[in-house]
Design a protein around this motif. Sequence first.
Motif, PDB file in Angstrom:
ATOM      1  N   THR A  10       3.929  10.772   4.325  1.00 59.58           N
ATOM      2  CA  THR A  10       4.897  11.195   4.172  1.00 59.58           C
ATOM      3  C   THR A  10       5.370  12.363   4.791  1.00 59.58           C
ATOM      4  O   THR A  10       7.117  11.759   4.696  1.00 59.58           O
ATOM      5  CB  THR A  10       3.652  11.863   2.866  1.00 59.58           C
ATOM      6  OG1 THR A  10       2.876  11.183   2.142  1.00 59.58           O
ATOM      7  CG2 THR A  10       5.049  12.790   2.137  1.00 59.58           C
ATOM      8  N   LEU A  11       4.830  12.655   6.274  1.00 60.55           N
ATOM      9  CA  LEU A  11       6.086  13.358   6.727  1.00 60.55           C
ATOM     10  C   LEU A  11       6.446  12.382   7.836  1.00 60.55           C
ATOM     11  O   LEU A  11       7.766  12.948   7.890  1.00 60.55           O
ATOM     12  CB  LEU A  11       3.864  13.544   7.782  1.00 60.55           C
ATOM     13  CG  LEU A  11       5.341  14.572   9.395  1.00 60.55           C
ATOM     14  CD1 LEU A  11       6.070  15.950   8.481  1.00 60.55           C
ATOM     15  CD2 LEU A  11       4.516  14.976  10.834  1.00 60.55           C
ATOM     16  N   LYS A  12       6.596  10.861   7.945  1.00 59.83           N
ATOM     17  CA  LYS A  12       7.686  10.421   8.153  1.00 59.83           C
ATOM     18  C   LYS A  12       8.782   9.983   7.666  1.00 59.83           C
ATOM     19  O   LYS A  12       9.849   9.897   7.844  1.00 59.83           O
ATOM     20  CB  LYS A  12       6.935   9.088   8.647  1.00 59.83           C
ATOM     21  CG  LYS A  12       7.903   7.864   9.324  1.00 59.83           C
ATOM     22  CD  LYS A  12       7.296   6.627  10.286  1.00 59.83           C
ATOM     23  CE  LYS A  12       8.008   5.449  10.455  1.00 59.83           C
ATOM     24  NZ  LYS A  12       7.636   4.048  10.886  1.00 59.83           N
ATOM     25  N   ALA A  13       8.477   9.846   6.155  1.00 62.34           N
ATOM     26  CA  ALA A  13      10.009  10.010   5.154  1.00 62.34           C
ATOM     27  C   ALA A  13      10.121  11.247   5.425  1.00 62.34           C
ATOM     28  O   ALA A  13      11.475  11.389   5.476  1.00 62.34           O
ATOM     29  CB  ALA A  13       9.069   9.503   4.017  1.00 62.34           C
ATOM     30  N   PHE A  14       9.309  12.489   5.051  1.00 69.98           N
ATOM     31  CA  PHE A  14      10.488  13.338   5.654  1.00 69.98           C
ATOM     32  C   PHE A  14      10.888  13.399   6.103  1.00 69.98           C
ATOM     33  O   PHE A  14      12.748  14.175   6.225  1.00 69.98           O
ATOM     34  CB  PHE A  14       9.294  14.473   5.155  1.00 69.98           C
ATOM     35  CG  PHE A  14       9.473  15.967   5.785  1.00 69.98           C
ATOM     36  CD1 PHE A  14      10.608  17.213   4.104  1.00 69.98           C
ATOM     37  CD2 PHE A  14       9.642  17.011   6.439  1.00 69.98           C
ATOM     38  CE1 PHE A  14      11.544  17.910   4.539  1.00 69.98           C
ATOM     39  CE2 PHE A  14      10.336  17.953   6.084  1.00 69.98           C
ATOM     40  CZ  PHE A  14      11.433  18.495   6.042  1.00 69.98           C
ATOM     41  N   ILE A  15      10.450  13.034   7.742  1.00 70.68           N
ATOM     42  CA  ILE A  15      11.600  13.429   8.987  1.00 70.68           C
ATOM     43  C   ILE A  15      12.330  12.310   8.954  1.00 70.68           C
ATOM     44  O   ILE A  15      13.878  12.654   9.240  1.00 70.68           O
ATOM     45  CB  ILE A  15      10.852  13.230  10.369  1.00 70.68           C
ATOM     46  CG1 ILE A  15       9.539  14.127  10.350  1.00 70.68           C
ATOM     47  CG2 ILE A  15      11.036  13.084  11.913  1.00 70.68           C
ATOM     48  CD1 ILE A  15       8.379  13.117  11.075  1.00 70.68           C
ATOM     49  N   ASN A  16      12.351  11.062   8.025  1.00 77.18           N
ATOM     50  CA  ASN A  16      13.560   9.958   8.154  1.00 77.18           C
ATOM     51  C   ASN A  16      14.976  11.095   7.206  1.00 77.18           C
ATOM     52  O   ASN A  16      16.211  11.203   7.414  1.00 77.18           O
ATOM     53  CB  ASN A  16      13.564   8.803   7.528  1.00 77.18           C
ATOM     54  CG  ASN A  16      12.820   8.179   8.552  1.00 77.18           C
ATOM     55  OD1 ASN A  16      12.924   8.270   9.488  1.00 77.18           O
ATOM     56  ND2 ASN A  16      11.253   7.314   8.527  1.00 77.18           N
ATOM     57  N   LEU A  17      14.245  11.140   6.388  1.00 74.97           N
ATOM     58  CA  LEU A  17      15.472  12.403   5.301  1.00 74.97           C
ATOM     59  C   LEU A  17      15.839  13.122   5.785  1.00 74.97           C
ATOM     60  O   LEU A  17      17.220  13.011   5.944  1.00 74.97           O
ATOM     61  CB  LEU A  17      14.544  12.774   3.828  1.00 74.97           C
ATOM     62  CG  LEU A  17      15.657  12.990   2.923  1.00 74.97           C
ATOM     63  CD1 LEU A  17      16.052  12.716   2.278  1.00 74.97           C
ATOM     64  CD2 LEU A  17      14.483  14.309   2.370  1.00 74.97           C
ATOM     65  N   ILE A  18      15.115  14.230   6.557  1.00 80.05           N
ATOM     66  CA  ILE A  18      16.162  14.872   7.496  1.00 80.05           C
ATOM     67  C   ILE A  18      17.188  14.520   8.523  1.00 80.05           C
ATOM     68  O   ILE A  18      18.126  15.317   8.380  1.00 80.05           O
ATOM     69  CB  ILE A  18      15.226  16.337   7.649  1.00 80.05           C
ATOM     70  CG1 ILE A  18      13.656  16.881   7.092  1.00 80.05           C
ATOM     71  CG2 ILE A  18      15.469  17.318   8.311  1.00 80.05           C
ATOM     72  CD1 ILE A  18      15.336  18.024   5.960  1.00 80.05           C
ATOM     73  N   SER A  19      16.592  13.829   9.206  1.00 80.13           N
ATOM     74  CA  SER A  19      17.596  13.157   9.976  1.00 80.13           C
ATOM     75  C   SER A  19      18.938  12.499   9.691  1.00 80.13           C
ATOM     76  O   SER A  19      19.251  12.375  10.661  1.00 80.13           O
ATOM     77  CB  SER A  19      16.618  12.024  10.809  1.00 80.13           C
ATOM     78  OG  SER A  19      15.296  12.507  11.569  1.00 80.13           O
ATOM     79  N   SER A  20      18.593  12.073   7.998  1.00 84.28           N
ATOM     80  CA  SER A  20      19.793  10.970   7.981  1.00 84.28           C
ATOM     81  C   SER A  20      20.507  12.296   7.117  1.00 84.28           C
ATOM     82  O   SER A  20      21.898  11.992   7.795  1.00 84.28           O
ATOM     83  CB  SER A  20      18.639  10.497   7.077  1.00 84.28           C
ATOM     84  OG  SER A  20      20.529   9.700   5.963  1.00 84.28           O
ATOM     85  N   GLU A  21      20.459  12.829   6.650  1.00 83.35           N
ATOM     86  CA  GLU A  21      21.176  14.015   6.128  1.00 83.35           C
ATOM     87  C   GLU A  21      21.736  14.940   7.255  1.00 83.35           C
ATOM     88  O   GLU A  21      23.012  15.546   6.923  1.00 83.35           O
ATOM     89  CB  GLU A  21      20.353  14.973   5.829  1.00 83.35           C
ATOM     90  CG  GLU A  21      21.318  15.997   4.549  1.00 83.35           C
ATOM     91  CD  GLU A  21      22.591  15.499   4.112  1.00 83.35           C
ATOM     92  OE1 GLU A  21      24.130  16.313   4.038  1.00 83.35           O
ATOM     93  OE2 GLU A  21      22.332  14.751   3.775  1.00 83.35           O
ATOM     94  N   SER A  22      20.401  14.678   8.789  1.00 84.69           N
ATOM     95  CA  SER A  22      21.501  15.629  10.306  1.00 84.69           C
ATOM     96  C   SER A  22      22.314  15.248  10.213  1.00 84.69           C
ATOM     97  O   SER A  22      23.307  15.529  10.641  1.00 84.69           O
ATOM     98  CB  SER A  22      20.525  15.724  10.466  1.00 84.69           C
ATOM     99  OG  SER A  22      19.596  17.169  10.701  1.00 84.69           O
TER     100      SER A  22
END
Length: 156
Positions: free
Chosen positions: A47-59
């Motif tokens: 779940t944390l990895k998915a959140f980091i990927n989401l934030i990274s992608s939007e960034s």
Amino acid sequence: MEPMDIVGKSKEDASLPKDAAPDVRVARDAQDLLIECCVAILWQLLTLKAFINLISSESNDVCSREEKRTIAPEHVLKALEVLGFGEYIEEVYAAYEQHKLETMDTIKGGKWSNGAEMTEEEALAEQQRMFAEARARMNGGASIQKQSELDPSLES
């Protein structure tokens, strides 16, 4: 996707490695508890990895819209806002500021940025002290020698 799907086993098929505790018997309920804990932690990591990927992608998207080539902290903060995590921006920014303060003493351009420079003798003595501490930790907490005991020439 279930966490166990990643390791290729169902919860029923999961077991502790035989060499995890070679001289100890582990009760079945203790094994079940350990496996459940591992599965729960794995799920949180995913779940944390998915959140980091989401934030990274939007960034990255924010960065691209500003025609920049490097994601900056401001892009991450904007991504949090865009994704609906605006309530965390103040706390994230405070953590970022704290991180900057804590890392001020890191190497920049080949020199320590805090202005403190050691002589070669001081650096060697510090290295010997650190090695002694590491040896003591490895040897079960044996006493650590004082710096003057390591190098008598450093006594004042």
